[in-house]
Design an enzyme around this catalytic site. Structure first.
Site, mmCIF file in Angstrom:
data_model
loop_
_atom_site.group_PDB
_atom_site.id
_atom_site.type_symbol
_atom_site.label_atom_id
_atom_site.label_comp_id
_atom_site.label_asym_id
_atom_site.label_seq_id
_atom_site.Cartn_x
_atom_site.Cartn_y
_atom_site.Cartn_z
ATOM 1 N N THR A 112 0.783 -1.237 0.000
ATOM 2 C CA THR A 112 0.000 0.000 0.000
ATOM 3 C C THR A 112 0.816 1.289 0.000
ATOM 4 O O THR A 112 0.429 2.243 -0.655
ATOM 5 C CB THR A 112 -0.926 0.085 1.240
ATOM 6 O OG1 THR A 112 -0.134 0.255 2.403
ATOM 7 C CG2 THR A 112 -1.791 -1.151 1.376
ATOM 8 N N LYS A 239 15.076 4.713 2.092
ATOM 9 C CA LYS A 239 15.838 3.531 1.649
ATOM 10 C C LYS A 239 17.194 3.465 2.345
ATOM 11 O O LYS A 239 17.626 2.380 2.768
ATOM 12 C CB LYS A 239 16.020 3.574 0.127
ATOM 13 C CG LYS A 239 14.714 3.359 -0.629
ATOM 14 C CD LYS A 239 14.930 3.446 -2.126
ATOM 15 C CE LYS A 239 13.632 3.199 -2.876
ATOM 16 N NZ LYS A 239 13.746 3.421 -4.324
HETATM 17 N N1 LIG Z 1 5.510 0.874 -8.087
HETATM 18 C C1 LIG Z 1 6.749 0.425 -7.911
HETATM 19 O O1 LIG Z 1 7.518 0.224 -8.856
HETATM 20 C C2 LIG Z 1 7.253 0.157 -6.515
HETATM 21 C C3 LIG Z 1 8.560 -0.374 -6.329
HETATM 22 C C4 LIG Z 1 9.000 -0.681 -5.027
HETATM 23 C C5 LIG Z 1 8.177 -0.432 -3.942
HETATM 24 N N2 LIG Z 1 6.939 0.129 -4.149
HETATM 25 C C6 LIG Z 1 6.112 0.367 -2.980
HETATM 26 O O2 LIG Z 1 4.972 -0.497 -3.070
HETATM 27 C C7 LIG Z 1 3.851 0.129 -2.448
HETATM 28 C C8 LIG Z 1 2.675 0.164 -3.433
HETATM 29 O O3 LIG Z 1 3.077 0.899 -4.579
HETATM 30 P P1 LIG Z 1 2.114 0.969 -5.877
HETATM 31 O O4 LIG Z 1 2.942 1.604 -6.921
HETATM 32 O O5 LIG Z 1 1.495 -0.348 -6.121
HETATM 33 O O6 LIG Z 1 0.989 2.007 -5.369
HETATM 34 P P2 LIG Z 1 -0.475 2.228 -5.994
HETATM 35 O O7 LIG Z 1 -0.535 1.781 -7.402
HETATM 36 O O8 LIG Z 1 -0.831 3.624 -5.640
HETATM 37 O O9 LIG Z 1 -1.410 1.224 -5.145
HETATM 38 C C9 LIG Z 1 -1.618 1.401 -3.775
HETATM 39 C C10 LIG Z 1 -2.703 0.446 -3.333
HETATM 40 O O10 LIG Z 1 -2.811 0.508 -1.913
HETATM 41 C C11 LIG Z 1 -4.194 0.666 -1.568
HETATM 42 N N3 LIG Z 1 -4.325 1.287 -0.247
HETATM 43 C C12 LIG Z 1 -3.997 2.539 0.136
HETATM 44 N N4 LIG Z 1 -4.306 2.714 1.442
HETATM 45 C C13 LIG Z 1 -4.830 1.542 1.891
HETATM 46 C C14 LIG Z 1 -5.333 1.097 3.135
HETATM 47 N N5 LIG Z 1 -5.363 1.885 4.198
HETATM 48 N N6 LIG Z 1 -5.810 -0.171 3.225
HETATM 49 C C15 LIG Z 1 -5.795 -1.014 2.156
HETATM 50 N N7 LIG Z 1 -5.322 -0.623 0.931
HETATM 51 C C16 LIG Z 1 -4.853 0.636 0.802
HETATM 52 C C17 LIG Z 1 -4.740 1.507 -2.692
HETATM 53 O O11 LIG Z 1 -6.150 1.484 -2.696
HETATM 54 P P3 LIG Z 1 -7.009 2.645 -3.431
HETATM 55 O O12 LIG Z 1 -6.926 2.345 -4.885
HETATM 56 O O13 LIG Z 1 -8.367 2.449 -2.851
HETATM 57 O O14 LIG Z 1 -6.386 3.946 -3.051
HETATM 58 C C18 LIG Z 1 -4.103 0.789 -3.878
HETATM 59 O O15 LIG Z 1 -4.799 -0.411 -4.153
HETATM 60 C C19 LIG Z 1 4.340 1.512 -1.985
HETATM 61 O O16 LIG Z 1 4.785 1.427 -0.662
HETATM 62 C C20 LIG Z 1 5.535 1.776 -2.890
HETATM 63 O O17 LIG Z 1 6.484 2.662 -2.306
HETATM 64 C C21 LIG Z 1 6.457 0.407 -5.397
#
Ligand SMILES: NC(=O)c1ccc[n+]([C@@H]2O[C@H](COP(=O)([O-])OP(=O)(O)OC[C@H]3O[C@@H](n4cnc5c(N)ncnc54)[C@H](OP(=O)(O)O)[C@@H]3O)[C@@H](O)[C@H]2O)c1
Length: 377
Positions: A112, A239
């Site tokens: 999340t 990080k």
């Molecule tokens: N994207 C990358 O390449 C990448 C790489 C390494 C690490 N990360 C990490 O991975 C995590 C997710 O990244 P992402 O890119 O997938 O983000 P994202 O596309 O914005 O997805 C976030 C998800 O989390 C949900 N969420 C937010 N608050 C929540 C809560 N309180 N309870 C349950 N679900 C909740 C959101 O729901 P809604 O749609 O309802 O808002 C959405 O489904 C982050 O911590 C990010 O830093 C990402």
């Protein structure tokens, strides 16, 4: 050939469930993880996904949700007619503990990036539920939270899978821990830890405006939708804190000096005005680029931790590096990290590779889940 295929497939159907999974977050990373679990069904130990949630709703099924359909079911969960079979839709709520059957190993996966979810990590661990996370908000913020997570793992005899938090599964944290376990003291860490900043400084040629490259990176999805989050260095601070703590240094967030690239007029404008304000970056970065170029050097966005005379110095910012420096190499959005320790003193251990993106991050999450299920380090 058919007989062989049947023989190989038979054990899949009989496989005992190795772990129950609650997945919080089905965005870029969580969605890719569900696809990966679905694709590897039968290849990896059986995982039963019993709970899937976003910020608005959750769906549960003690018999297991179908990974390929869970995201769609969840997105339609507000209209309960779309929820099928024994699947139960609930209103939003981050705590999935009631979903687990209590007799199978239970794992919460945090995909999340949400503060209130990260605040639960230590509670879950202490209650005997393993946690695997892509979010840096567990171990990359206050030292107190980091310590609570370590204590909770001991109290609950549970594991915390964090490989996805830095370098998206590159063997960074694992290598630091293995070096320490082998008796080495870590004496320095230097890394390009942000895929977006790696791309920006690899592409910037000092001729065209830096702001144009920022727009290009944002449009390609390399930066966050608000590129100030990348340019400020705050994500890299988290990080570096995670790496530093794994290396044995009990740093607080403010012990890391961050040289933000975002000047005040850009920092204070509304999101809608960011695009028009990006031009303030151009002059200062052109000057820095020209200085570096004169000396045959390259600009790179670097996170650095040095131990000098027993004192730890940690900082994040743009550095001018010799063109043959290990951190000046690499391509695109690659992460690169150099580790100095007793055994790698004169020449550091250098780890390089794709350190961002949904595919590698989801793979890192699943690897951590499987390590827990198989009882591997
Ligand atoms: N994207 C990358 O390449 C990448 C790489 C390494 C690490 N990360 C990490 O991975 C995590 C997710 O990244 P992402 O890119 O997938 O983000 P994202 O596309 O914005 O997805 C976030 C998800 O989390 C949900 N969420 C937010 N608050 C929540 C809560 N309180 N309870 C349950 N679900 C909740 C959101 O729901 P809604 O749609 O309802 O808002 C959405 O489904 C982050 O911590 C990010 O830093 C990402």
């Amino acid at each position: 050939m058919e007989a062989l295929a049947r023989t190989l497939e038979a054990p899949r159907k009989r496989a005992a469930v190795a772990a129950e999974i609650a997945l919080l977050g089905v965005g870029t990373v969580g969605g890719a993880l569900l696809q990966r679990i679905d694709r590897l069904h039968g290849v990896v130990p059986a995982l039963r996904v019993v709970h899937v949630a976003n910020s608005r709703s959750a769906i549960r099924d003690a018999d297991g949700l179908e990974p390929s359909q869970a995201r769609d079911h969840l997105l339609h969960a507000a209209g309960a007619a779309h929820v099928v079979g024994k699947t139960v839709a609930t209103s939003s709520g981050v705590n999935p503990l009631g979903t687990f059957d209590g007799s199978t190993p239970a794992i919460v996966i945090d995909a999340t990036g949400n503060e209130s979810v990260a605040a639960f990590h230590a509670d879950w661990l202490a209650q005997g539920v393993h946690v695997v996370t892509a979010s840096k908000l567990g171990q990359g913020v206050s030292l107190a939270r980091w310590q609570a997570i370590q204590s909770a793992c001991r109290a609950g005899r549970t594991r915390y899978g964090d490989a996805a938090t830095v370098g998206a599964g590159l063997p960074l944290l694992r290598s630091l821990r293995a070096l320490r376990d082998g008796g080495d003291a870590i004496t320095g860490i230097a890394g390009v830890l942000s895929g977006s900043m790696a791309w920006l400084f690899g592409a910037y040629d000092g001729l065209r405006p830096f702001s144009g490259f920022v727009r290009q990176a944002r449009d390609a999805g390399y930066t966050e939708p608000d590129p100030r989050e990348d340019l400020s260095g705050e994500d890299v601070r988290r990080k570096l804190l995670i790496l530093a703590r794994a290396a044995g240094f009990a740093l607080e967030a403010e012990d890391v000096v961050v040289d933000s690239l975002v000047p005040k007029p850009l920092a204070t404008c509304t999101l809608g005005d960011v695009d028009a304000s990006l031009g303030v970056l151009d002059g200062p970065l052109r000057d820095r680029f020209q200085q570096a170029y004169k000396h045959g050097e390259k600009l790179r966005h670097v996170a650095r931790l040095d131990v000098v005379d027993g004192r730890v110095r940690a900082r994040v910012g743009v550095e001018s590096l010799p063109a043959d420096h290990p951190l000046a190499a690499g391509q695109g959005t690659d992460n690169r990290v150099a580790i100095h320790c007793d055994r790698y003193d004169a020449q550091p251990l250098v780890i390089q590779g794709p350190g961002a993106g949904a595919g590698v991050t989801a793979a890192a999450l699943l690897d951590d889940v499987l390590r827990i299920v198989r009882g591997e380090d």
